[in-house]
Enzyme design. Structure first.
Site, PDB file in Angstrom:
ATOM      1  N   GLU A 179       5.768   5.417 -36.398  1.00  0.00           N
ATOM      2  CA  GLU A 179       5.982   4.074 -36.300  1.00  0.00           C
ATOM      3  C   GLU A 179       5.406   3.497 -34.941  1.00  0.00           C
ATOM      4  O   GLU A 179       4.777   2.573 -34.770  1.00  0.00           O
ATOM      5  CB  GLU A 179       7.210   3.763 -36.598  1.00  0.00           C
ATOM      6  N   HIS A 192      17.186   3.036 -46.591  1.00  0.00           N
ATOM      7  CA  HIS A 192      16.181   2.401 -47.238  1.00  0.00           C
ATOM      8  C   HIS A 192      16.736   0.893 -47.409  1.00  0.00           C
ATOM      9  O   HIS A 192      16.453   0.568 -48.639  1.00  0.00           O
ATOM     10  CB  HIS A 192      15.591   3.070 -48.493  1.00  0.00           C
TER      11      HIS A 192
END
Lengths: 324, 420, 379
Positions: free
Chosen positions: A60, A129
């Site tokens: 990321e 998540h």
């Protein structure tokens, strides 16, 4: 007009803006041939080629760091972070670099870009998540933070964000990606940043909320109406810069404020709303400001349904405010 | 300068990017750098006959890899290695190197006198800084770390603006927003530096990919120190650069100290250059105090990137002669006898001997140059110190493209509270 | 002698110096019983995976990550550990959990996130944590466990323990921040760590060639000054041997090793993934022929370690154990709502006490919250 889900509206927004502006480049993990794990980038590689929509290695900080470089050079990168929960390796690049570049270079270098990322609970995703990390980013001057709650807004806000001259964190409420449909125009159109939306007009109590919690509050408002309480819902759409006027106008009218968010309560965005109203509209308040939020615990798996604010909890707060 | 071409309608960004070229003090010399004659010989040689210090991805690293060098200590060139650069280019590099050395001396004094708050010296690394930067074209981009301020000067950043930045006053183009030495020089494609270690390395990949996507003939330089090779951004940038074949050159100035941490505590890899192998990239170890070696190796890497051959990683082996910064006292953590050893390898002295051997330099010219540098610096300090403070209201500028309502309100309230 | 990073260490397909196939030699330290035990562990892993994927398809559990085709990587390496070593797994090593002594029942409780799940239903399925077996809590973010394993290994070195730490990750994780910092720290501090990369060649839809441009994963070790070993990851004996050797080096104070176990993800990334969208079928077919269980079985047959009766007993007992565990897990209720607030801190702070009291009062007044039946996980 086409009837679309929020997810389809995001996809449509990306397709149309890529057609409109050849500086726009989309990249991230699994966004290419796979079309993103939620399919938000479906078909982009096919339509615009691998130079403009491509898969990256699994890092990321690399995704955001590279996006910054592209933006410095004059592109309009729209990187995707697969889940907002995975954004933290890139926290340094977002907070130390993207948000500060304009300021630290005296306006010489800027990095307009849109970091798209699905956020929030309700999909049985456990800790990693499901989280709502908006407060970390709203605490960062130089960033803008946008959260749509409807398909129409999702496309219009996304296009406005991409056309904006500043870096934008675009948080997509994945729980409602596919849950509702709405007519969405074809082609590019803008929903301005920094303008809230009155999702429901009412006179007894104001609910300020955003993202996936808007529909929860709408359900609670119906239940409240059945009990004779008239709820107004302010859907913020942009968290930073914030539409203070919309909030203060509504609170001046109703005299009561309930703030609803999924994120944990402590030091949260809802706290900022409460502080602003306490500072600027306390004379209108007839009841304490109440917050309905996620618990101050990590996001759970099995007890997700208990953790997430639901219509019952929102209704309970509305009743407390009205009956104070 | 990278002009971002837009096939669709012209974008504001594209207009903004089309800026004037920097007014280089030696425009003729800049033209000379484009001459391909001399350095190309060295590049061909290096490419056709890789020496053991040129690590190709499949090769096993060797701990005894001697860095690539051209100049002996006495300033003479090793047989067959002299790139025979144009005299104008070499003199331009020499002037820049001596200027930043003179500047280090003066600015450290200003810092001790309390006239500026901080200074990050380059001493000992002038060769690595200037010779690497000189191998790029002006349109190429530089993503610098702390010790590449000389690159901005080389590209035409004015001394007065540089000094003003260290003061942080109204003449400072970054409006006093950053600590000293964190310059920004847009016309020179020199991006505003960050104090955070390594964050600029992926930006270099992004710039390179942006240029590649646009079809611009632009290469990006990502500078870093040895400490930055431990950072996560080093890892992701090297990987992204290699996978995408971005036109970028990664340049590590291995000065062997990250504040108080020596290189052997930073990594136990045989060299820094060998780290390129992990990314399927070519890594080259170069004597960073050897101006001609640095220039040759960088030029080769830049040419390769420009030709679509992907990134190269350069380790420029050098030494931080002074402290990390004006706030640091290296005697606390290192035996200063190593400094003497490295002062003997001084890049300026070595290059001067070479220039003298080529009859391009002599003591009279040296004396004259030193006088020029001192005068220029004095004038810059005077001009910069005469500038007023940054206006208070600028504190809310440049956070966003336009000042949002809440910032306007904060400024107004603060000014009101202070009595207007 | 450390194998070169470019070589592929194999036991089941030995090559003589001239490149011709040679006789299989059982690595020193292994015997018939140990090989049979590893075979059983791999079969158990396969049966657990098969059943769990079916449970997910039937909507009885929410999510699953299969490790089909990669059983040898997890079992061969974890079987080389002692009962003092620590294990930092990713989500694709159920075989390692079984090998270090975790029960199938404990794992299936976790899949259900029920009241008997030792992690109290806090995480998604397959995010196991087993304190007793020093099998540290699995995280979804990629690579974070790598650097944590190094911390444990540094502590083991400081405390002069005869123990090491092993961490598991996939090829995608080699791009992560924590891979870089983890390997560098381990090498600098000579931490007794084994980095086991199960290179299954796919990170969801990203193939290895787009993940890294390096020739191998093992060669990345050179960047950190540590040995890199490349091993046939579908050869459980080779994985055991490479891990044992790396472990011996670590215990001897010679520091960490990176092991690349070359394998293939036969199944999807997870129960939410459909690899036919992005992956060529031919590659799958090639690797299906290298099934690690079949390859070990073939060797065992030739070495007289395998009979039909043995096979029947191994497979049936594995199925029976899984069935019984599922049956029991489904009788156990979800954890109580009050457990939401425990384990956030060692003791519950006042604001959480207040939130807990409010929730329980609300549940009493209005009934508990309803489970959203439409919630579906996409990854």
């Amino acid at each position: 007009m086409t009837t679309m889900t929020l997810l389809q509206a995001v996809n449509s927004g990306l397709k149309d803006i890529m057609q409109d502006d050849d500086r726009v480049v989309v990249f991230g993990e699994d966004v290419g041939i796979n079309g993103g794990v939620f399919r938000a980038t479906e078909g982009l590689t096919k339509q615009y080629g691998e130079e403009r929509c491509f898969d990256t290695p699994l890092a990321e900080s690399g995704i955001i760091g590279v996006a910054i470089g592209m933006a410095l050079y004059g592109m309009r990168p729209v990187p995707e972070i697969q889940f907002a929960d995975f954004i933290f390796p890139a926290f340094d690049q977002i907070v130390s670099e993207a948000a500060k570049m304009r300021y630290r270079s005296g306006g010489e270098f800027t990095c307009p870009m849109v970091i798209r990322t699905p956020y929030g609970g309700g999909i049985r995703g456990g800790h990693y998540h499901s989280q709502s990390p908006e407060a970390y980013f709203c605490h960062t001057p130089g960033l803008k933070v946008v959260v749509p709650s409807t398909p129409y807004d999702a496309k219009g806000l996304l296009i406005s964000s991409i056309r904006d001259e500043d870096p934008v964190l675009f948080l997509e409420p994945k729980r409602i990606y596919r849950s509702t449909k709405q007519d969405v125009p074809e082609g590019v159109y803008e929903v301005p940043l920094g303008k809230a939306r009155i999702a429901r007009a009412g006179k007894d109590v104001t609910i300020v909320t955003f993202g996936a919690m808007v529909s929860i509050c709408e359900k609670a408002a119906e239940d409240a109406a059945a009990k004779g309480m008239d709820v107004e819902i302010v859907d913020l759409r942009t968290l930073l810069p914030l539409d203070e006027e919309a909030i203060l106008t509504s609170v001046a009218k109703t005299g009561r404020l309930v703030v609803v968010q999924e994120a944990p309560r402590f030091c949260s965005f809802g706290g900022e709303i409460s502080a602003i109203v306490a500072e600027k509209a306390i004379e209108y308040l007839q009841a304490p400001i109440l917050r309905v939020a996620g618990f101050d615990t990590p996001f759970p798996y099995s007890l997700e349904h208990v953790y997430m604010p639901d219509a019952k909890r929102v209704l309970a707060a509305v009743e407390r405010a009205v009956n104070f | 300068m990278a002009t971002v071409k837009s096939k669709a309608k012209p974008k504001p960004k594209a207009k903004a990017a089309a800026v004037r070229r920097p007014k280089s003090p030696s425009a003729k010399v800049a033209a000379a750098t484009k001459s391909k004659s001399a350095p190309a010989v060295a590049s061909k040689r290096a490419m056709s006959k890789p020496s053991k210090n040129v690590l190709v991805p499949r090769g096993a690293p060797r701990t005894d890899d001697a860095p690539w060098s051209v100049l002996r200590a006495d300033g003479t060139a090793l047989p067959g290695r002299d790139p025979k650069l144009a005299p104008e280019l070499m003199l331009r590099m020499y002037r820049a190197m001596t200027l930043i050395r003179a500047l280090d001396g003066r600015m450290l004094i200003l810092q001790r006198q309390g006239r500026i708050g901080f200074w990050g010296p380059t001493r000992g690394q002038e060769g690595a800084t200037i010779a690497s930067c000189a191998a790029f074209e002006d349109r190429d981009w530089i993503l610098p770390a702390l010790r590449e301020g000389g690159c901005a000067l080389y590209r035409g950043f004015s001394l007065t603006e540089l000094v003003a930045q260290t003061i942080g006053n109204a003449l400072d183009r970054v409006k006093g927003r950053q600590m000293p030495c964190h310059y920004s020089f847009k016309e020179g494609n020199y991006v505003a530096m960050s104090s955070v270690i390594g964050t600029q390395i992926p930006h270099a990949v992004g710039v390179a990919l942006g240029a590649k996507t646009r079809g611009d003939d632009v290469v990006a330089a990502g500078y870093m120190g040895d400490g930055a090779t431990s950072s996560s951004d080093f890892h992701v940038a090297m990987n992204f650069g290699a996978v995408s074949k971005a036109p970028v050159v990664f340049i590590c100035q291995n000065n062997q100290w990250a504040i108080s941490v020596p290189i052997e505590k930073q990594t136990v890899s045989s060299t820094i250059a060998v780290k390129a192998v992990a990314y399927g990239m070519e890594g080259v170890r170069v004597d960073g105090n050897d101006v001609l070696a640095v220039y040759s190796a960088t030029k080769r890497a830049v040419d390769k990137a420009r030709a679509g051959g992907g990134p190269t990683f350069l380790e420029l082996l050098t030494f931080r002669v002074l402290g990390h910064s004006s706030s640091d006292d290296p005697t606390r953590y290192r035996d200063e006898s190593c400094v003497k050893e490295w002062e003997a390898k001084d890049p300026i002295v070595r290059f001067r001997r070479y220039l003298e051997s080529r009859k391009l330099w002599n003591q009279a010219l040296e004396d004259e140059l030193d006088g020029q540098h001192q005068a220029a610096i004095s004038q810059a300090i005077k001009a910069a110190e005469a500038a007023p403070a940054v206006p208070t209201a600028t504190i809310v500028d440049d956070v966003y493209a336009t000042v949002p309502a809440h910032l306007k309100e904060q400024l107004r309230r603060t000014l009101d509270d202070l009595g207007g | 002698m450390t194998p070169m990073a470019e070589d592929l260490l194999s036991v089941l397909e030995p090559k003589s110096a001239k490149g011709k196939s040679a006789k299989i030699a059982l690595p020193k330290g292994l015997d018939r019983a140990k090989v049979q035990r590893m075979y059983r562990l791999m079969v158990q892993t396969r049966q657990l995976d098969d059943r769990a994927m079916k449970l997910q398809r039937q909507g009885r559990i929410g999510f699953y990550v299969p490790s089909i085709g990669q059983e040898a990587c997890a079992v061969g390496s974890a079987f080389a550990l002692s009962d003092k070593d620590w294990c930092y797994p990713s989500y694709r090593e159920p075989g390692a959990a079984l090998a270090v002594g975790v029960s199938i029942q404990a794992m299936i409780h976790q899949l259900y996130g029920n009241a008997e799940d030792v992690t109290k239903g806090r995480q998604m399925p397959v995010h196991y944590a087993f304190r007793k077996q020093r099998y540290v809590s699995v995280s979804s973010p990629i690579g974070t466990q790598i650097v944590q394993a190094v911390g444990t290994a540094m502590a083991q070195r400081i405390r002069k323990e005869k123990a090491i730490s092993i961490t598991y990750f996939g090829d995608g994780a080699t791009s992560s921040n924590d891979f870089h910092t983890g390997l560098n720290f381990a090498a600098v501090y000579k931490a007794p760590t084994i980095f086991l990369c199960s290179n299954n060649q796919w990170a969801i839809s990203c193939p290895l060639g787009q993940q890294t441009a390096s020739d191998t994963i093992a060669v990345k070790a050179k960047a950190y000054g540590m040995p890199g070993v490349r091993v046939d990851g579908n050869d459980v004996l080779a994985v055991w041997q490479a891990t044992s050797e790396a472990r011996a080096r670590a215990l001897a104070g010679e520091g960490p090793t990176l092991i690349e176990a070359l394998t293939f993800r036969i199944g999807p990334h997870s129960s939410s993934d459909d690899p036919s969208r992005y992956r060529p079928n031919e590659q799958l077919e090639t690797w299906q022929k290298k099934d690690p269980i079949e390859r070990l079985k073939k060797f065992m047959k030739s070495a007289g370690m395998w009979t039909e009766a043995f096979e029947k007993e191994v497979v049936e007992s594995a199925i029976d154990e899984v069935n019984a565990a599922v049956k029991h897990a489904e009788t156990v209720p979800l954890p109580a709502s009050s457990t939401l607030f425990t384990d956030v801190y060692a003791t519950m702070p006042p604001h959480l006490v207040e939130q807990q009291e409010r929730l329980l009062a609300l549940e009493k007044a209005q009934g508990g919250a309803e489970i959203d039946k439409n919630a579906a996980f996409p990854l």
